[in-house]
Scaffold this motif. Structure first.
Motif, mmCIF file in Angstrom:
data_model
loop_
_atom_site.group_PDB
_atom_site.id
_atom_site.type_symbol
_atom_site.label_atom_id
_atom_site.label_comp_id
_atom_site.label_asym_id
_atom_site.label_seq_id
_atom_site.Cartn_x
_atom_site.Cartn_y
_atom_site.Cartn_z
ATOM 1 N N GLY A 39 70.934 34.861 20.349
ATOM 2 C CA GLY A 39 70.703 34.600 18.784
ATOM 3 C C GLY A 39 70.230 33.326 18.653
ATOM 4 N N HIS A 40 69.681 32.962 17.223
ATOM 5 C CA HIS A 40 69.338 31.565 16.754
ATOM 6 C C HIS A 40 70.431 30.526 16.783
ATOM 7 C CE1 HIS A 40 66.147 29.504 14.978
ATOM 8 N NE2 HIS A 40 66.812 29.000 14.172
ATOM 9 N N VAL A 41 69.541 29.584 17.211
ATOM 10 C CA VAL A 41 70.689 28.365 17.313
ATOM 11 C C VAL A 41 71.385 28.240 15.873
ATOM 12 C CG1 VAL A 41 68.669 26.582 16.400
ATOM 13 C CG2 VAL A 41 70.949 25.815 17.797
ATOM 14 N N HIS A 50 73.648 30.010 14.640
ATOM 15 C CA HIS A 50 74.027 31.254 13.968
ATOM 16 C C HIS A 50 75.597 31.673 14.550
ATOM 17 C CE1 HIS A 50 70.049 32.858 12.257
ATOM 18 N NE2 HIS A 50 70.373 31.594 11.958
ATOM 19 N N GLY A 51 76.088 31.016 15.514
ATOM 20 C CA GLY A 51 77.513 31.382 15.780
ATOM 21 C C GLY A 51 77.903 31.772 17.273
ATOM 22 N N LYS A 52 76.967 31.581 18.098
ATOM 23 C CA LYS A 52 77.073 32.341 19.453
ATOM 24 C C LYS A 52 78.375 31.834 20.403
ATOM 25 C CE LYS A 52 73.034 30.854 20.895
ATOM 26 N NZ LYS A 52 72.361 30.349 19.579
ATOM 27 N N THR A 53 78.476 30.432 20.088
ATOM 28 C CA THR A 53 79.597 29.711 20.634
ATOM 29 C C THR A 53 80.916 29.892 20.163
ATOM 30 O OG1 THR A 53 78.014 27.876 21.073
ATOM 31 C CG2 THR A 53 80.411 27.404 21.561
ATOM 32 N N SER A 54 80.593 30.039 18.648
ATOM 33 C CA SER A 54 81.980 30.574 18.022
ATOM 34 C C SER A 54 82.224 31.874 18.117
ATOM 35 C CB SER A 54 81.838 30.232 16.499
ATOM 36 O OG SER A 54 81.271 28.888 16.233
ATOM 37 N N LEU A 55 81.564 32.450 18.465
ATOM 38 C CA LEU A 55 81.868 34.147 18.558
ATOM 39 C C LEU A 55 82.335 34.389 19.896
ATOM 40 C CD1 LEU A 55 81.680 36.734 17.138
ATOM 41 C CD2 LEU A 55 79.445 37.215 18.277
ATOM 42 N N ILE A 75 76.371 40.827 12.736
ATOM 43 C CA ILE A 75 75.931 39.818 11.724
ATOM 44 C C ILE A 75 77.059 38.878 11.303
ATOM 45 C CG2 ILE A 75 75.265 39.594 9.185
ATOM 46 C CD1 ILE A 75 74.030 42.335 9.517
ATOM 47 N N ASN A 76 76.929 37.568 11.831
ATOM 48 C CA ASN A 76 77.981 36.830 11.674
ATOM 49 C C ASN A 76 78.213 36.020 10.226
ATOM 50 O OD1 ASN A 76 80.236 35.423 12.795
ATOM 51 N ND2 ASN A 76 78.629 33.371 13.640
ATOM 52 N N LYS A 77 79.158 35.064 10.112
ATOM 53 C CA LYS A 77 79.312 34.230 9.010
ATOM 54 C C LYS A 77 79.420 35.111 7.569
ATOM 55 C CE LYS A 77 76.787 30.311 10.986
ATOM 56 N NZ LYS A 77 76.259 28.984 10.907
ATOM 57 N N CYS A 78 79.809 36.340 7.925
ATOM 58 C CA CYS A 78 80.128 37.302 6.625
ATOM 59 C C CYS A 78 81.104 36.429 5.506
ATOM 60 C CB CYS A 78 80.517 38.477 6.978
ATOM 61 S SG CYS A 78 79.079 39.456 7.837
ATOM 62 N N ALA A 81 83.330 34.897 13.133
ATOM 63 C CA ALA A 81 83.589 33.952 13.951
ATOM 64 C C ALA A 81 84.777 33.190 13.878
ATOM 65 C CB ALA A 81 82.445 33.329 14.971
ATOM 66 N N VAL A 82 84.652 32.460 12.672
ATOM 67 C CA VAL A 82 85.500 31.643 11.942
ATOM 68 C C VAL A 82 86.848 32.048 11.576
ATOM 69 C CG1 VAL A 82 85.952 29.791 10.300
ATOM 70 C CG2 VAL A 82 83.857 29.528 11.737
ATOM 71 N N GLN A 83 86.683 33.336 10.788
ATOM 72 C CA GLN A 83 88.011 33.775 10.281
ATOM 73 C C GLN A 83 88.396 34.597 11.199
ATOM 74 O OE1 GLN A 83 87.972 34.237 5.876
ATOM 75 N NE2 GLN A 83 88.099 32.038 6.496
HETATM 76 P P1 GDP Z 1 75.476 28.421 18.225
HETATM 77 O O1 GDP Z 1 74.553 27.383 18.213
HETATM 78 O O2 GDP Z 1 74.842 29.866 17.926
HETATM 79 O O3 GDP Z 1 76.299 28.663 19.583
HETATM 80 O O4 GDP Z 1 76.381 28.423 17.003
HETATM 81 P P2 GDP Z 1 77.791 27.556 16.773
HETATM 82 O O5 GDP Z 1 78.939 28.645 17.192
HETATM 83 O O6 GDP Z 1 78.098 26.469 17.406
HETATM 84 O O7 GDP Z 1 77.960 27.633 15.407
HETATM 85 C C1 GDP Z 1 77.358 26.667 14.417
HETATM 86 C C2 GDP Z 1 77.956 26.369 13.234
HETATM 87 O O8 GDP Z 1 78.228 27.670 12.530
HETATM 88 C C3 GDP Z 1 79.336 25.700 13.520
HETATM 89 O O9 GDP Z 1 79.498 24.507 12.743
HETATM 90 C C4 GDP Z 1 80.426 26.873 13.294
HETATM 91 O O10 GDP Z 1 81.503 26.238 12.767
HETATM 92 C C5 GDP Z 1 79.774 27.604 12.118
HETATM 93 N N1 GDP Z 1 79.832 29.083 12.103
HETATM 94 C C6 GDP Z 1 79.911 29.865 13.325
HETATM 95 N N2 GDP Z 1 80.401 31.087 13.204
HETATM 96 C C7 GDP Z 1 80.907 30.969 11.651
HETATM 97 C C8 GDP Z 1 81.338 31.993 10.652
HETATM 98 O O11 GDP Z 1 81.569 33.222 11.108
HETATM 99 N N3 GDP Z 1 81.396 31.614 9.492
HETATM 100 C C9 GDP Z 1 81.385 30.179 9.054
HETATM 101 N N4 GDP Z 1 81.459 30.051 7.633
HETATM 102 N N5 GDP Z 1 80.827 29.522 9.794
HETATM 103 C C10 GDP Z 1 80.523 29.761 11.254
#
Ligand code: GDP
Length: 297
Positions: A23-25, A27-32, A123-126, A161-163
């Motif tokens: 996915g796009h930078v 967008h939460g790949k690492t967090s997920l 679909i992340n960051k919902c 991914a955060v919640q």
């Molecule tokens: P990556 O570049 O795709 O690996 O994205 P990251 O996992 O590094 O996330 C990028 C930013 O988005 C970070 O500041 C995360 O804390 C935030 N983030 C990721 N997932 C979520 C989510 O589900 N909700 C919110 N609010 N923020 C998120």
């Protein structure tokens, strides 16, 4: 070369799917991946501490499991595809619910399509106030994804991914996708495997995270990895426990290599040190020739 592995006539058993997150930078790949890793039993047993191996397994309470490649981004995926070794069965396409479809979302879609690997959309960051999952769905559909809720076969799951919400649904969707694909592997016999990550450890020398595609990799075997060779001295699982062998879709770290392989390299088992050295030398010559040819082109 005499082939010592053959899938013909061998018994095939169900195996876990191997999943890559793209996915796009931002967008939460690492967090997920972090959130998913924490849902695994192994991570819970190890108090949340797992080695970074480049891959991990989530064991579901149903007994099923899912193997995730822990190298977000396109590099590993592309390297493996370039070598004809599509280790990935399913791509999780992560799209931020606020940003929607971006350039690298589209790139990931075309990578998956080119490799003929099905997509499950997350679909992340919902949780974000600006989240608009419906808009994302419309965007994806207009880019040609046949979403399930619009009569197609691409599943969409809303997560944070955060919640840590929606993760169960995502895992269920992946298992359903895997079930439809009827993934099977030969368990017995010599392993065919792939490197997903490799690194040099000061004390232990070159280490590779391997995922077995078919057969069983056993400690003590001679292997050729890309153009390197070695004799497997130790096999470790994702929490660093020593194992005697590795079965399909189980990511393991292997030790005992003479040189550092690359992500995407294939691993084959050979019967002797002489044979391993010979194949490795032959491949080194071939890779060098290919390299020189590419430069002169
Ligand atoms: P990556 O570049 O795709 O690996 O994205 P990251 O996992 O590094 O996330 C990028 C930013 O988005 C970070 O500041 C995360 O804390 C935030 N983030 C990721 N997932 C979520 C989510 O589900 N909700 C919110 N609010 N923020 C998120």
């Amino acid at each position: 070369a005499r082939r010592i592995h053959s899938n013909e006539g061998a018994e095939l058993l169900p195996r876990p799917p191997v999943v890559t997150v793209m996915g796009h930078v931002d967008h939460g790949k690492t967090s997920l991946l972090d959130a998913l890793r924490q849902t695994s039993v192994a991570a819970k047993e190890a108090g949340g501490i797992t080695q970074h191996l480049g891959a991990f397994v989530v064991d579901m309470s149903s007994g099923a499991s899912i193997t995730f490649l822990d190298t977000p981004g396109h590099a590993a995926f592309s390297a493996m595809r370039a070598r004809g070794a599509a280790v990935t069965d399913i791509v999780v396409l992560v799209v931020a619910a606020d940003d929607g479809v971006m350039r690298q979302t589209l790139e990931a879609m075309s990578h998956a399509k080119a490799a003929n690997v099905p997509i499950v959309v997350a679909i992340n960051k919902c949780d974000k106030p600006a989240a608009n999952p419906d808009r994302v769905k419309i965007q994806l559909a207009s880019e040609g994804l046949q979403l399930e809720e619009m009569g197609g076969d691409v599943q969409v799951v809303e997560v944070s991914a955060v919640q840590k919400t929606g993760l169960d649904n995502l895992e269920e969707a992946l298992l359903l996708q895997a079930e439809m694909m009827n993934l099977k592997a030969r368990i017995d016999g010599p392993a065919q495997a792939y490197v997903v990550e490799a690194r040099l450890d000061k004390g232990r020398g070159p280490l590779a995270t391997a995922i077995v595609k078919a057969g069983t990799l056993v400690c003590g075997q001679y292997v050729v990895i890309g153009s390197e060779w070695g004799r497997i001295r130790a096999i470790r699982d994702m929490i660093g426990k020593l194992a005697v062998q590795a079965r399909p879709a189980m990511p393991v770290e292997i030790e005992g290599l003479k040189g550092l392989p690359m992500a995407g390299d294939d691993i084959i088992v050979v019967e002797s040190e002489e044979r391993a050295k010979m194949l490795s030398a032959g491949r080194k010559r071939k890779f060098e020739k290919d390299r020189l040819r590419k430069i002169s082109e």
